[in-house]
Design a protein around this motif. Structure first.
Motif, PDB file in Angstrom:
ATOM      1  N   GLN A  57       2.111  10.753   4.710  1.00  0.00           N
ATOM      2  CA  GLN A  57       2.762  11.913   4.022  1.00  0.00           C
ATOM      3  C   GLN A  57       3.737  11.011   2.828  1.00  0.00           C
ATOM      4  O   GLN A  57       3.733  11.698   1.776  1.00  0.00           O
ATOM      5  N   PHE A  58       4.145   9.872   3.021  1.00  0.00           N
ATOM      6  CA  PHE A  58       4.926   9.174   1.932  1.00  0.00           C
ATOM      7  C   PHE A  58       3.788   8.941   0.877  1.00  0.00           C
ATOM      8  O   PHE A  58       4.502   9.193  -0.400  1.00  0.00           O
ATOM      9  N   HIS A  59       2.534   8.611   1.047  1.00  0.00           N
ATOM     10  CA  HIS A  59       1.647   8.109  -0.011  1.00  0.00           C
ATOM     11  C   HIS A  59       1.270   9.501  -0.678  1.00  0.00           C
ATOM     12  O   HIS A  59       1.203   9.545  -2.085  1.00  0.00           O
ATOM     13  N   TYR A  60       1.142  10.606   0.162  1.00  0.00           N
ATOM     14  CA  TYR A  60       0.913  11.812  -0.552  1.00  0.00           C
ATOM     15  C   TYR A  60       2.036  12.339  -1.352  1.00  0.00           C
ATOM     16  O   TYR A  60       1.613  12.613  -2.637  1.00  0.00           O
ATOM     17  N   GLN A  61       3.089  12.429  -1.207  1.00  0.00           N
ATOM     18  CA  GLN A  61       4.245  12.695  -1.965  1.00  0.00           C
ATOM     19  C   GLN A  61       4.485  11.807  -3.256  1.00  0.00           C
ATOM     20  O   GLN A  61       4.518  12.195  -4.206  1.00  0.00           O
ATOM     21  N   TRP A  62       4.049  10.380  -3.161  1.00  0.00           N
ATOM     22  CA  TRP A  62       4.064   9.661  -4.188  1.00  0.00           C
ATOM     23  C   TRP A  62       3.002   9.928  -5.072  1.00  0.00           C
ATOM     24  O   TRP A  62       3.387   9.919  -6.351  1.00  0.00           O
ATOM     25  N   ARG A  64       1.721  12.920  -5.679  1.00  0.00           N
ATOM     26  CA  ARG A  64       2.149  14.054  -6.160  1.00  0.00           C
ATOM     27  C   ARG A  64       2.845  14.129  -7.256  1.00  0.00           C
ATOM     28  O   ARG A  64       3.041  14.561  -8.234  1.00  0.00           O
ATOM     29  N   ILE A  65       4.187  13.323  -6.879  1.00  0.00           N
ATOM     30  CA  ILE A  65       5.214  12.972  -8.126  1.00  0.00           C
ATOM     31  C   ILE A  65       4.811  12.215  -9.314  1.00  0.00           C
ATOM     32  O   ILE A  65       5.083  12.727 -10.471  1.00  0.00           O
ATOM     33  N   ARG A  66       3.836  11.124  -9.066  1.00  0.00           N
ATOM     34  CA  ARG A  66       3.436  10.417 -10.254  1.00  0.00           C
ATOM     35  C   ARG A  66       2.550  11.122 -10.858  1.00  0.00           C
ATOM     36  O   ARG A  66       2.352  11.388 -12.308  1.00  0.00           O
ATOM     37  N   VAL A  90      14.990  10.000 -13.178  1.00  0.00           N
ATOM     38  CA  VAL A  90      14.068  11.007 -13.137  1.00  0.00           C
ATOM     39  C   VAL A  90      14.492  11.898 -11.998  1.00  0.00           C
ATOM     40  O   VAL A  90      14.483  11.390 -10.847  1.00  0.00           O
ATOM     41  N   ASN A  91      14.699  13.230 -12.164  1.00  0.00           N
ATOM     42  CA  ASN A  91      15.216  14.104 -11.139  1.00  0.00           C
ATOM     43  C   ASN A  91      13.735  14.581 -10.543  1.00  0.00           C
ATOM     44  O   ASN A  91      13.320  15.349 -11.046  1.00  0.00           O
ATOM     45  N   VAL A  92      13.394  13.954  -9.358  1.00  0.00           N
ATOM     46  CA  VAL A  92      12.331  14.513  -8.786  1.00  0.00           C
ATOM     47  C   VAL A  92      12.194  16.020  -8.107  1.00  0.00           C
ATOM     48  O   VAL A  92      11.091  16.735  -8.053  1.00  0.00           O
ATOM     49  N   SER A  93      13.352  16.288  -8.149  1.00  0.00           N
ATOM     50  CA  SER A  93      13.354  17.821  -7.647  1.00  0.00           C
ATOM     51  C   SER A  93      12.763  19.105  -8.604  1.00  0.00           C
ATOM     52  O   SER A  93      12.490  19.885  -8.242  1.00  0.00           O
ATOM     53  N   MET A  94      12.807  18.303 -10.015  1.00  0.00           N
ATOM     54  CA  MET A  94      12.300  19.335 -10.895  1.00  0.00           C
ATOM     55  C   MET A  94      10.863  19.055 -11.334  1.00  0.00           C
ATOM     56  O   MET A  94      10.511  19.607 -12.097  1.00  0.00           O
ATOM     57  N   LEU A  95      10.323  18.137 -10.753  1.00  0.00           N
ATOM     58  CA  LEU A  95       8.982  17.795 -10.718  1.00  0.00           C
ATOM     59  C   LEU A  95       8.186  18.773 -10.025  1.00  0.00           C
ATOM     60  O   LEU A  95       8.316  19.366  -9.369  1.00  0.00           O
TER      61      LEU A  95
END
Length: 95
Positions: A57-62, A64-66, A90-95
């Motif tokens: 899950q951590f890798h998937y999110q990384w 996705r954000i990238r 970077v405000n990742v909640s806006m990505l």
């Protein structure tokens, strides 16, 4: 992630009375990740490597954000090959 309690003594590794087992913390409640136990997502080259569901899950999110960040840079006319990290966080909640 490691067990929050020491194997021999059973005490919290943080020396606190109560300790949270982050291995059971829902992904939505996690704000930062240090990829020591899970390996760095960009170095994960082991085919058939056994990773915990949490690490996956951590890798998937990384990734996705990238991907979202690269798309934003490209939309701003910045090549992903020459893009530099922004001066502000970077405000990742806006990505």
């Amino acid at each position: 992630a490691d067990n929050p309690r020491a194997e021999k003594s059973g005490k919290c590794r943080t020396m606190e009375e109560e300790c949270e087992d982050c291995r059971t913390t829902p992904l939505e409640q996690i704000r930062t990740v240090h990829f020591t136990e899970c390996t760095k997502p960009w170095l994960c080259t082991s085919v058939g490597a056994t990773l915990s569901n949490q690490c996956l899950q951590f890798h998937y999110q990384w990734f996705r954000i990238r991907q979202s960040l690269l798309q934003k840079w490209n939309n701003n006319g910045t090549s992903s090959n020459t893009a530099r990290l922004p001066d502000q966080p970077v405000n990742v909640s806006m990505l």
